[in-house]
Structures are given as structure tokens and as C-alpha cells.
Scaffold this active site. Structure first.
Site, PDB file in Angstrom:
ATOM      1  N   GLY A  59       0.784  -1.244   0.000  1.00 24.90           N
ATOM      2  CA  GLY A  59       0.000   0.000   0.000  1.00 24.90           C
ATOM      3  C   GLY A  59       0.810   1.284   0.000  1.00 24.90           C
ATOM      4  O   GLY A  59       0.288   2.336   0.366  1.00 24.90           O
ATOM      5  N   ASN A 119       1.638   2.958  -2.562  1.00 17.99           N
ATOM      6  CA  ASN A 119       0.971   3.865  -3.512  1.00 17.99           C
ATOM      7  C   ASN A 119      -0.345   4.389  -2.952  1.00 17.99           C
ATOM      8  O   ASN A 119      -0.704   5.537  -3.200  1.00 17.99           O
ATOM      9  CB  ASN A 119       0.761   3.177  -4.862  1.00 17.99           C
ATOM     10  CG  ASN A 119       2.060   3.131  -5.643  1.00 17.99           C
ATOM     11  OD1 ASN A 119       2.500   4.144  -6.187  1.00 17.99           O
ATOM     12  ND2 ASN A 119       2.712   1.975  -5.640  1.00 17.99           N
ATOM     13  N   HIS A 177       1.204   0.253 -13.489  1.00 16.40           N
ATOM     14  CA  HIS A 177       2.000  -0.962 -13.700  1.00 16.40           C
ATOM     15  C   HIS A 177       3.487  -0.608 -13.679  1.00 16.40           C
ATOM     16  O   HIS A 177       3.897   0.392 -14.275  1.00 16.40           O
ATOM     17  CB  HIS A 177       1.623  -1.634 -15.027  1.00 16.40           C
ATOM     18  CG  HIS A 177       2.333  -2.929 -15.198  1.00 16.40           C
ATOM     19  ND1 HIS A 177       1.935  -4.086 -14.544  1.00 16.40           N
ATOM     20  CD2 HIS A 177       3.455  -3.246 -15.889  1.00 16.40           C
ATOM     21  CE1 HIS A 177       2.779  -5.055 -14.843  1.00 16.40           C
ATOM     22  NE2 HIS A 177       3.712  -4.583 -15.647  1.00 16.40           N
ATOM     23  N   LYS A 208     -16.371 -15.635  -9.679  1.00 19.32           N
ATOM     24  CA  LYS A 208     -15.785 -14.300  -9.831  1.00 19.32           C
ATOM     25  C   LYS A 208     -16.884 -13.266 -10.097  1.00 19.32           C
ATOM     26  O   LYS A 208     -16.807 -12.118  -9.645  1.00 19.32           O
ATOM     27  CB  LYS A 208     -14.774 -14.315 -10.989  1.00 19.32           C
ATOM     28  CG  LYS A 208     -14.109 -12.994 -11.216  1.00 19.32           C
ATOM     29  CD  LYS A 208     -12.864 -13.123 -12.063  1.00 19.32           C
ATOM     30  CE  LYS A 208     -12.309 -11.754 -12.410  1.00 19.32           C
ATOM     31  NZ  LYS A 208     -11.024 -11.807 -13.059  1.00 19.32           N
ATOM     32  N   MET A 261      -3.722  -6.997  -7.213  1.00 13.79           N
ATOM     33  CA  MET A 261      -3.078  -8.057  -7.990  1.00 13.79           C
ATOM     34  C   MET A 261      -4.085  -9.065  -8.545  1.00 13.79           C
ATOM     35  O   MET A 261      -3.886 -10.285  -8.416  1.00 13.79           O
ATOM     36  CB  MET A 261      -2.028  -8.745  -7.123  1.00 13.79           C
ATOM     37  CG  MET A 261      -0.900  -7.806  -6.725  1.00 13.79           C
ATOM     38  SD  MET A 261      -0.201  -6.920  -8.137  1.00 13.79           S
ATOM     39  CE  MET A 261       1.456  -6.636  -7.583  1.00 13.79           C
TER      40      MET A 261
HETATM   41  C1  GAR Z   1       3.443  -1.324  -7.409  1.00 15.96           C
HETATM   42  O1  GAR Z   1       4.790  -1.384  -7.821  1.00 15.96           O
HETATM   43  C2  GAR Z   1       2.516  -1.446  -8.602  1.00 15.96           C
HETATM   44  O2  GAR Z   1       3.024  -0.849  -9.751  1.00 15.96           O
HETATM   45  C3  GAR Z   1       2.435  -2.942  -8.759  1.00 15.96           C
HETATM   46  O3  GAR Z   1       2.342  -3.424  -7.447  1.00 15.96           O
HETATM   47  C4  GAR Z   1       3.102  -2.576  -6.585  1.00 15.96           C
HETATM   48  C5  GAR Z   1       2.258  -2.254  -5.375  1.00 15.96           C
HETATM   49  O4  GAR Z   1       3.020  -1.602  -4.404  1.00 15.96           O
HETATM   50  N1  GAR Z   1       1.288  -3.330  -9.544  1.00 15.96           N
HETATM   51  C6  GAR Z   1       1.316  -4.351 -10.405  1.00 15.96           C
HETATM   52  O5  GAR Z   1       2.281  -5.058 -10.569  1.00 15.96           O
HETATM   53  C7  GAR Z   1       0.017  -4.559 -11.173  1.00 15.96           C
HETATM   54  N2  GAR Z   1       0.184  -5.525 -12.195  1.00 15.96           N
HETATM   55  P1  GAR Z   1       2.322  -0.938  -3.140  1.00 15.96           P
HETATM   56  O6  GAR Z   1       1.378  -1.995  -2.551  1.00 15.96           O
HETATM   57  O7  GAR Z   1       3.425  -0.590  -2.207  1.00 15.96           O
HETATM   58  O8  GAR Z   1       1.564   0.264  -3.626  1.00 15.96           O
END
Ligand code: GAR
Length: 198
Positions: free
Chosen positions: A11, A13, A108, A64, A89
Site C-alpha cells: 500500500g 501507492n 504498472h 468471480k 493483484m
Molecule cells: C506497485 O509497484 C505497482 O506498480 C504494482 O504493485 C506494486 C504495489 O506496491 N502493480 C502491479 O504489478 C500490477 N500488475 P504498493 O502496494 O506498495 O503500492
């Protein structure tokens, strides 16, 4: 505008977006954090920002479609207009896509269409590309496909390790995702006001 953030894990982001909302760099309210993992750290981050959380997993449902119908019901309950995926994810299915057309944005950690999937950073590093980066895009029914909104590159040097590349990518994400979301939300709110006035 009310937005929802979907996340599955750490989390960081989510937190970058929550800080931008607090500073009003993003003119929106995070109506809810949805998490498909009941013990993910992002839930603790959301509590810190007093963002309501909802957490359930597809395993709690027989299909789903049922899982996403419940998410859809919940989104409508919170009056959500825009869904922001931040480390969610899972592949979003048609149930949600059709309910929120061009209203679901994803981040991404590679320059799509290279290295889609769950391990974008590692796959780019292992391949030996000299440039990678981040992609912000609307989602469609594919895996990390859909119209691209923004991409930001970063160089991979001979000194980089997987860890240092991860760090570079996360720094780009934490700066650019809130910034691009702020711009999109400002434009959407503007066209909404224009539509209501006309
Ligand atoms: C981030 O790097 C995002 O780009 C990636 O998961 C991470 C989450 O980090 N997303 C993917 O790979 C989607 N296919 P966070 O939980 O610290 O935000």
C-alpha cells in the site's frame, strides 16, 4: 469526486495518493479502500488516514461474477465514480469493467506492453533491458492492456540491482501516480460541471 482505491498488499501507492488527497493536490475524497487480502498492510495505512476499508476475497464467493457483483454493489453504496488500482493483484472482470467503463485506472511497474503481469520489475531486470519505467493506463479485459495515459522511463545501469531498480520504480510511482490522477480528476470534474450546466 468520490474515488475508491483497490490494493492487495503493502500500500505504499495508496499512501502516496492519500497524502496527495490530504494536501488537496488531488481534488477527491477516498470513499473506500477495497482490499482482497484480509491481513494486508495497506489496511493499517488506510486506518491511519481514516479511510473506510472493506476487505473480502474471491474465495468467499462461489464465482468471480458474484465476487465482482458484491464489489459493484459496494462501490455504488459509496457513490464511487472512479476506481484507482494501486497494487491490486487481480484481473478485473467484465462485471466491474461494464459497470465502470473507462473509469478504472491502473498503475504498472514497467513500460507496457513490455513485462505485463505480476512481476513487472523483476521481469524487466532479468531480461536485461536498459530502460524500464512505469505505466498509468485505463484497464480493459486483458492483462495490463488498455489505453495508456502516461509512461515515465528510468534507466537501468550496470550498477543497478533488483532492489535498487525496485526503489527507482517506487519513487517514480509515488511521484507520478498522484500527479496524473490529480490531473485526470480535475479534468473529469470540469467536464462533469460543464455537462450539468449545459
Ligand atoms: C506497485 O509497484 C505497482 O506498480 C504494482 O504493485 C506494486 C504495489 O506496491 N502493480 C502491479 O504489478 C500490477 N500488475 P504498493 O502496494 O506498495 O503500492
Amino acid at each position: 469526486m468520490k474515488i475508491a482505491i483497490f490494493a492487495s498488499g503493502n500500500g505504499s501507492n495508496f499512501e502516496a495518493i492519500a497524502q496527495a488527497v490530504e494536501k488537496q493536490d488531488i481534488q477527491a475524497e477516498i470513499a473506500v479502500l477495497f482490499c482482497d487480502q484480509k491481513s494486508a498492510f495497506v489496511l493499517e495505512r488506510a486506518a491511519k488516514y481514516q479511510v473506510p476499508t472493506v476487505s473480502f476475497s474471491p474465495k468467499d464467493f462461489s464465482s468471480k461474477v458474484d465476487y465482482e457483483n458484491e464489489i459493484k454493489r459496494m462501490m455504488h453504496g459509496f457513490d464511487v465514480e472512479l476506481i484507482v488500482l494501486a497494487g491490486y493483484m487481480r484481473i478485473v472482470g467484465l462485471t466491474l469493467l461494464e459497470a465502470f467503463p473507462k473509469k478504472i485506472i491502473n498503475l504498472h511497474p514497467s513500460l507496457l506492453p513490455s513485462f505485463p503481469g505480476l512481476h513487472g520489475i523483476q521481469d524487466a531486470f532479468d531480461y536485461g533491458v536498459k530502460v524500464s519505467g512505469i505505466t498509468i493506463h485505463y484497464i480493459d479485459e486483458g492483462v495490463d492492456t488498455g489505453p495508456i495515459i502516461a509512461q515515465v522511463p528510468t534507466e537501468i545501469t550496470a550498477e543497478d540491482t533488483l532492489e535498487s531498480l525496485e526503489e527507482k520504480i517506487h519513487q517514480l510511482e509515488h511521484y507520478w501516480y498522484p500527479k496524473v490522477l490529480g490531473e485526470i480528476i480535475q479534468k473529469e470534474s470540469y467536464s462533469y460541471v460543464k455537462k450539468s450546466v449545459n
